[in-house]
Design an enzyme around this catalytic site. Sequence first.
Site, PDB file in Angstrom:
ATOM      1  N   ASP A 109       0.834  -1.198   0.000  1.00  0.00           N
ATOM      2  CA  ASP A 109       0.000   0.000   0.000  1.00  0.00           C
ATOM      3  C   ASP A 109       0.875   1.257   0.000  1.00  0.00           C
ATOM      4  OD1 ASP A 109      -2.897   0.954   0.338  1.00  0.00           O
ATOM      5  OD2 ASP A 109      -1.957   1.876   2.088  1.00  0.00           O
ATOM      6  N   TRP A 155      -8.819   8.530  -0.723  1.00  0.00           N
ATOM      7  CA  TRP A 155      -7.800   9.217  -1.512  1.00  0.00           C
ATOM      8  C   TRP A 155      -8.169  10.685  -1.733  1.00  0.00           C
ATOM      9  CZ3 TRP A 155      -4.427   7.157  -5.904  1.00  0.00           C
ATOM     10  CH2 TRP A 155      -3.735   5.999  -5.511  1.00  0.00           C
ATOM     11  N   HIS A 277      -7.388  -6.608   0.062  1.00  0.00           N
ATOM     12  CA  HIS A 277      -6.319  -5.609   0.050  1.00  0.00           C
ATOM     13  C   HIS A 277      -5.192  -5.898   1.036  1.00  0.00           C
ATOM     14  CE1 HIS A 277      -4.357  -1.733  -0.124  1.00  0.00           C
ATOM     15  NE2 HIS A 277      -4.622  -1.479   1.141  1.00  0.00           N
TER      16      HIS A 277
END
Length: 300
Positions: A109, A155, A277
């Site tokens: 990440d 984001w 993820h």
Amino acid sequence: MTTQFFPGFRTSLVEVAPGVQINTAVGGNGPPLLLLHGHPQTHVIWHKVAAALCDRFTVVTCDLRGYGDSSKPRGDASHASYSKRTMATDVLKVMQSLGFARFRVMAHDRGARVAHRLAADHPEAVQRLVLLDIAPTLAMYEKTTEAFARAYWHWFFLIQPAPMPERLIEADPAAYITDVMGSRSAGLAPFDPRALKEYQRCLALPGAAHGLCEDYRASASIDLEHDRIDLERGYRLPMPLLVLWGGQGVVQRCFEPLREWRQVAGDVSGEALACGHYIPEEAPELLLARALPFLAVETP
């Protein structure tokens, strides 16, 4: 927490710039391997794979600046103090302080974005590189779709001007951790409750919300400038690169990771893993099975 999750590791605060210290833990034996974490976590993400890695490598894991127990300097107008170039210099200095001029890197990440810049700026230091569940930052911003924006809303939230996002995170940092991490495909089931508490403790530290936001603000500004310069001059990462991503995650749904990484690196392999993820915590065995053979190869 380091001794609880990483028995036998030795810990230290490594000064990398005036007033900036990086929380570092070292264990194992063998060639050096640097591990870097992502958002909104700390080096604790590696606790399920550390023991196996220590059988083959001297493992160095640290909290990025702005995260965990590392320093959290104030950002500036250019966000340069949280650029991936600056953060990459931090971890390079950590490795140099330990006597490691060349080393392998595995990163997840946000840490993988730092590792990308580390490999681009200091290719002589990075022997082999494993990046987990990202496509290149520039590609992800330039190819943003509605589906991506909805899935990776943070984001666009975290890059808003200070102090609005910081104030909202600081109102309930524990909830931010569980809400963000629990909203992914696997929910909160893969996470050790002790690790969640550690992530919550660290996000509640003074300056942590600001550091987290500045990391993202840099990626939406100065980091893109650096990436565009590399692209314009045709620079490609020279070291072997293994890219792994979650087959149940957003990167799988919204991007073509291998295609994107082959635009910026010359020797790229990889595949989707059967998880979401948070690969090191969701699928540690799958990660080790794929990453260990790659990392173990001796690179001149």
